[in-house]
Design an enzyme around this catalytic site. Structure first.
Site, PDB file in Angstrom:
ATOM      1  N   THR A   1      36.044  48.202  34.681  1.00 43.54           N
ATOM      2  CA  THR A   1      36.841  47.656  35.527  1.00 43.54           C
ATOM      3  C   THR A   1      38.569  47.763  35.009  1.00 43.54           C
ATOM      4  OG1 THR A   1      37.874  45.166  35.743  1.00 43.54           O
ATOM      5  CG2 THR A   1      36.563  45.555  33.748  1.00 43.54           C
ATOM      6  N   ASP A   2      39.335  47.414  35.752  1.00 41.58           N
ATOM      7  CA  ASP A   2      40.930  47.638  35.520  1.00 41.58           C
ATOM      8  C   ASP A   2      41.229  46.441  34.519  1.00 41.58           C
ATOM      9  OD1 ASP A   2      40.966  45.357  37.276  1.00 41.58           O
ATOM     10  OD2 ASP A   2      42.318  46.097  38.652  1.00 41.58           O
ATOM     11  N   GLU A   3      40.443  45.393  34.302  1.00 33.13           N
ATOM     12  CA  GLU A   3      40.823  44.423  33.278  1.00 33.13           C
ATOM     13  C   GLU A   3      40.924  44.963  31.960  1.00 33.13           C
ATOM     14  OE1 GLU A   3      39.523  40.504  33.896  1.00 33.13           O
ATOM     15  OE2 GLU A   3      39.275  40.838  36.124  1.00 33.13           O
TER      16      GLU A   3
ATOM     17  N   TYR B   1      35.386  38.312  28.580  1.00 33.12           N
ATOM     18  CA  TYR B   1      35.003  39.455  29.471  1.00 33.12           C
ATOM     19  C   TYR B   1      35.442  40.665  29.477  1.00 33.12           C
ATOM     20  CZ  TYR B   1      34.367  42.188  34.096  1.00 33.12           C
ATOM     21  OH  TYR B   1      34.325  42.905  34.915  1.00 33.12           O
TER      22      TYR B   1
ATOM     23  N   LYS C   1      33.852  44.519  28.287  1.00 35.15           N
ATOM     24  CA  LYS C   1      33.724  45.752  29.029  1.00 35.15           C
ATOM     25  C   LYS C   1      34.450  46.872  28.283  1.00 35.15           C
ATOM     26  CE  LYS C   1      32.488  46.030  32.888  1.00 35.15           C
ATOM     27  NZ  LYS C   1      31.185  46.301  33.268  1.00 35.15           N
TER      28      LYS C   1
HETATM   29  P1  NAD Z   1      27.595  40.247  39.649  1.00 35.80           P
HETATM   30  O1  NAD Z   1      27.859  39.270  38.835  1.00 35.80           O
HETATM   31  O2  NAD Z   1      27.835  39.896  41.213  1.00 35.80           O
HETATM   32  O3  NAD Z   1      26.347  41.133  39.464  1.00 35.80           O
HETATM   33  C1  NAD Z   1      26.019  41.358  38.319  1.00 35.80           C
HETATM   34  C2  NAD Z   1      24.349  41.757  38.252  1.00 35.80           C
HETATM   35  O4  NAD Z   1      23.961  41.966  37.062  1.00 35.80           O
HETATM   36  C3  NAD Z   1      23.423  40.554  38.881  1.00 35.80           C
HETATM   37  O5  NAD Z   1      22.666  41.028  39.781  1.00 35.80           O
HETATM   38  C4  NAD Z   1      22.768  40.172  37.598  1.00 35.80           C
HETATM   39  O6  NAD Z   1      21.590  39.423  37.790  1.00 35.80           O
HETATM   40  C5  NAD Z   1      22.743  41.412  36.727  1.00 35.80           C
HETATM   41  N1  NAD Z   1      22.405  41.215  35.337  1.00 35.80           N
HETATM   42  C6  NAD Z   1      23.380  40.325  34.536  1.00 35.80           C
HETATM   43  N2  NAD Z   1      22.911  40.685  33.323  1.00 35.80           N
HETATM   44  C7  NAD Z   1      21.810  41.504  33.292  1.00 35.80           C
HETATM   45  C8  NAD Z   1      20.986  42.147  32.365  1.00 35.80           C
HETATM   46  N3  NAD Z   1      21.106  41.541  30.946  1.00 35.80           N
HETATM   47  N4  NAD Z   1      19.907  42.823  32.661  1.00 35.80           N
HETATM   48  C9  NAD Z   1      19.981  43.195  33.951  1.00 35.80           C
HETATM   49  N5  NAD Z   1      20.759  42.638  34.963  1.00 35.80           N
HETATM   50  C10 NAD Z   1      21.669  41.991  34.613  1.00 35.80           C
HETATM   51  O7  NAD Z   1      28.946  41.506  39.326  1.00 35.80           O
HETATM   52  P2  NAD Z   1      29.864  42.325  40.281  1.00 35.80           P
HETATM   53  O8  NAD Z   1      30.985  41.710  40.649  1.00 35.80           O
HETATM   54  O9  NAD Z   1      28.913  42.976  41.388  1.00 35.80           O
HETATM   55  O10 NAD Z   1      30.224  43.492  39.215  1.00 35.80           O
HETATM   56  C11 NAD Z   1      29.260  44.649  38.845  1.00 35.80           C
HETATM   57  C12 NAD Z   1      30.025  45.516  38.227  1.00 35.80           C
HETATM   58  O11 NAD Z   1      31.219  45.892  38.561  1.00 35.80           O
HETATM   59  C13 NAD Z   1      30.266  44.854  36.594  1.00 35.80           C
HETATM   60  O12 NAD Z   1      29.973  45.672  35.769  1.00 35.80           O
HETATM   61  C14 NAD Z   1      31.766  44.533  36.790  1.00 35.80           C
HETATM   62  O13 NAD Z   1      32.136  44.614  35.514  1.00 35.80           O
HETATM   63  C15 NAD Z   1      32.286  45.625  37.642  1.00 35.80           C
HETATM   64  N6  NAD Z   1      33.396  45.377  38.241  1.00 35.80           N
HETATM   65  C16 NAD Z   1      33.433  44.354  39.089  1.00 35.80           C
HETATM   66  C17 NAD Z   1      34.672  44.389  39.868  1.00 35.80           C
HETATM   67  C18 NAD Z   1      34.761  42.939  40.959  1.00 35.80           C
HETATM   68  O14 NAD Z   1      35.696  42.819  41.674  1.00 35.80           O
HETATM   69  N7  NAD Z   1      33.813  42.234  41.186  1.00 35.80           N
HETATM   70  C19 NAD Z   1      35.599  45.234  39.680  1.00 35.80           C
HETATM   71  C20 NAD Z   1      35.818  46.293  38.901  1.00 35.80           C
HETATM   72  C21 NAD Z   1      34.386  46.480  38.181  1.00 35.80           C
HETATM   73  O1  DAU Z   2      39.909  43.228  38.417  1.00 35.10           O
HETATM   74  C1  DAU Z   2      38.431  43.467  38.522  1.00 35.10           C
HETATM   75  C2  DAU Z   2      37.983  42.199  38.072  1.00 35.10           C
HETATM   76  O2  DAU Z   2      38.022  41.315  39.245  1.00 35.10           O
HETATM   77  C3  DAU Z   2      36.271  42.262  37.845  1.00 35.10           C
HETATM   78  O3  DAU Z   2      36.185  42.981  36.687  1.00 35.10           O
HETATM   79  C4  DAU Z   2      35.745  40.887  37.450  1.00 35.10           C
HETATM   80  O4  DAU Z   2      34.422  41.142  37.387  1.00 35.10           O
HETATM   81  C5  DAU Z   2      36.093  40.059  38.980  1.00 35.10           C
HETATM   82  O5  DAU Z   2      35.292  38.810  38.608  1.00 35.10           O
HETATM   83  C6  DAU Z   2      37.445  40.113  39.058  1.00 35.10           C
HETATM   84  O6  DAU Z   2      38.093  39.327  38.200  1.00 35.10           O
HETATM   85  P1  DAU Z   2      39.288  38.133  38.511  1.00 35.10           P
HETATM   86  O7  DAU Z   2      39.388  37.216  37.488  1.00 35.10           O
HETATM   87  O8  DAU Z   2      40.477  38.955  38.970  1.00 35.10           O
HETATM   88  O9  DAU Z   2      38.652  37.561  40.028  1.00 35.10           O
HETATM   89  P2  DAU Z   2      38.647  36.026  40.281  1.00 35.10           P
HETATM   90  O10 DAU Z   2      37.969  36.121  41.786  1.00 35.10           O
HETATM   91  O11 DAU Z   2      37.765  35.079  39.363  1.00 35.10           O
HETATM   92  O12 DAU Z   2      40.016  35.684  40.359  1.00 35.10           O
HETATM   93  C7  DAU Z   2      41.024  36.169  41.011  1.00 35.10           C
HETATM   94  C8  DAU Z   2      42.244  35.583  40.802  1.00 35.10           C
HETATM   95  O13 DAU Z   2      42.341  34.259  41.444  1.00 35.10           O
HETATM   96  C9  DAU Z   2      42.658  35.338  39.590  1.00 35.10           C
HETATM   97  O14 DAU Z   2      43.917  35.468  39.259  1.00 35.10           O
HETATM   98  C10 DAU Z   2      42.316  33.887  39.180  1.00 35.10           C
HETATM   99  C11 DAU Z   2      42.437  33.162  40.596  1.00 35.10           C
HETATM  100  N1  DAU Z   2      41.608  32.047  41.147  1.00 35.10           N
HETATM  101  C12 DAU Z   2      40.327  32.477  40.714  1.00 35.10           C
HETATM  102  C13 DAU Z   2      39.525  31.334  41.146  1.00 35.10           C
HETATM  103  C14 DAU Z   2      38.050  31.464  41.255  1.00 35.10           C
HETATM  104  C15 DAU Z   2      42.185  30.865  41.302  1.00 35.10           C
HETATM  105  O15 DAU Z   2      43.516  30.708  41.321  1.00 35.10           O
HETATM  106  N2  DAU Z   2      41.550  29.964  41.736  1.00 35.10           N
HETATM  107  C16 DAU Z   2      40.037  30.083  41.615  1.00 35.10           C
HETATM  108  O16 DAU Z   2      39.373  28.897  42.088  1.00 35.10           O
END
Ligand code: NAD
Ligand code: DAU
Length: 351
Positions: free
Chosen positions: A134-136, A159, A163
């Site tokens: 992730t970019d985080e 988190y 990562k």
């Molecule tokens: P998500 O939370 O929607 O899904 C995570 C999945 O992993 C779920 O199906 C969960 O059951 C499974 N899981 C959790 N713990 C596990 C374990 N111990 N063993 C096997 N399975 C397990 O997450 P997402 O948003 O789909 O993100 C997927 C990946 O992409 C993550 O690694 C996250 O860090 C990365 N990522 C997410 C975003 C985003 O915006 N959502 C952006 C960049 C990178």
């Molecule tokens: O940048 C990639 C990441 O994006 C991934 O690695 C993470 O898994 C994914 O969850 C996401 O992280 P963020 O923290 O950026 O996403 P989130 O949707 O939780 O929040 C987006 C922005 O909105 C953040 O600045 C917090 C804000 N927010 C979020 C929620 C849930 C609010 O203001 N109110 C809310 O209720």
């Protein structure tokens, strides 16, 4: 015929990736191992559950015996590790499980793959481990500049630090053993099947139920949004063309403040679904602890080396996404029943 071990394939991005790959390639097989935590949902994969190219295994990536058995029973070519605890707010409340799954789970997968792929002078041809990061991990930007692959790692939340820890172990496997890896670092994804604890589906769900829309802090934090299929496309390109040992940033220069996202969702629902949904639902709440101010990806490397370009621009993607949730209300209702409601009630009480 290539065999993919996809982890976390029942989650948001993982399930989109499974659909993307099975649609794009006929000659692959795909094993999905997922623990089915609160974020994993087999309903996301209903359309492929009987596909002979697809197999589901319920299990934990930290379970060494299970992961080793998967490598023993199948000639796995690629590992794509999506499995993670992914929500920043939860990591602030319960950090341990993040280190467990995100770091120890990654090491378990790396080790099993290394043992299975090792030959006398290195590793079998055509194998690769891809870590979905992730970019985080880069931390937070000021008003200018972008994250490049060379930007120092500086995570702030439990988190993102878990990562980043995982990324460093993956890198160490390349540096130490020349184990074939890539790392992708993508910006915020949006699209179908995202669990409604994340900003966009949470806003849609709350608008439809006329619940308040919680905005952390001043609402001016910036995220760089990418439609989930464009992330899947990037992962596919990196698996098939990325240079071993390299990190690839993924993002489409779609920076938006949170308040802009909120107003976009309200505006669409107000005009198309329910005129009673207005900005009156916005509620500014206490800021997230350690809240990163701005993310912005420089995708030059993946564009120039692999020819990746995003295909869905934000304006089209957000409408497509809102429409998907409107068309899948039962999905939303099921995932937001029970534990979800309890969690949010507790969370808002705490704010
Ligand atoms: P998500 O939370 O929607 O899904 C995570 C999945 O992993 C779920 O199906 C969960 O059951 C499974 N899981 C959790 N713990 C596990 C374990 N111990 N063993 C096997 N399975 C397990 O997450 P997402 O948003 O789909 O993100 C997927 C990946 O992409 C993550 O690694 C996250 O860090 C990365 N990522 C997410 C975003 C985003 O915006 N959502 C952006 C960049 C990178
Ligand atoms: O940048 C990639 C990441 O994006 C991934 O690695 C993470 O898994 C994914 O969850 C996401 O992280 P963020 O923290 O950026 O996403 P989130 O949707 O939780 O929040 C987006 C922005 O909105 C953040 O600045 C917090 C804000 N927010 C979020 C929620 C849930 C609010 O203001 N109110 C809310 O209720």
């Amino acid at each position: 015929m290539k065999t993919y071990l996809v982890t976390g394939g029942a989650g948001f991005i993982g399930s989109n990736f499974v659909h993307y790959m099975l649609k794009k390639y006929n000659d692959i097989s795909l094993i999905n191992i997922d623990k089915l935590t609160y974020a994993g949902n087999l309903e996301n994969l209903k359309a492929v559950e009987n596909d002979p190219r697809y197999m589901f295994v319920q299990g934990d990536i930290c379970d060494k015996a299970l992961v080793e058995k998967l490598f023993k029973d199948h000639d796995i070519d690629f590992v794509v590790n999506f499995a993670a605890e992914s929500h920043v707010d939860r990591s602030i409340r319960e950090p341990e499980v993040f280190v467990n799954t995100n770091v120890l789970g990654t090491v378990t997968l790396l080790n099993a793959a290394k043992n299975a792929w090792e030959i006398k002078d290195g590793f079998k041809e055509g194998k690769k481990y891809l870590q979905v990061s992730t970019d985080e991990v880069y931390g937070s930007l000021g008003e200018t500049g972008y994250f490049r692959e060379t930007t120092p790692i500086d995570p702030h939340s439990p988190y993102s630090s878990s990562k980043a820890g995982a990324d460093l172990v993956v890198k160490a496997y390349f540096d130490t053993y020349k184990f074939p890896i890539n790392i992708t670092r993508c910006s915020n994804n949006y699209g179908p099947y995202q669990f409604p604890e994340k900003l966009i589906p949470l806003l849609i769900n709350n608008c439809l139920n006329k619940k308040l829309l919680p905005i952390y802090g001043d609402g001016l934090n910036i995220r760089d949004w990418l439609y989930v299929e464009d992330h899947c496309k990037a992962i596919d390109m990196v698996i098939n063309g990325g240079r071993f040992g390299e990190v690839y940033n993924v993002g489409g220069h779609n920076e938006r403040t949170n308040i802009h996202i909120v107003k976009t969702v309200i505006d669409y629902i107000n005009k198309n679904v329910d005129s009673a949904v207005t900005e009156n639902l916005i509620k500014y709440v206490e800021d997230r602890k350690g809240h990163d101010r701005r993310y912005g990806i420089d995708p030059t490397k993946i564009r120039e080396e692999l020819g990746w370009e995003p295909e869905t621009d934000y304006e089209a993607g957000i409408v497509k996404t809102i429409k998907w949730y409107l068309g899948n209300k039962e999905w939303m209702d099921r995932v937001t029943s029970g534990e979800y409601t309890k969690y949010y009630e507790k969370m808002y009480e705490a704010k």
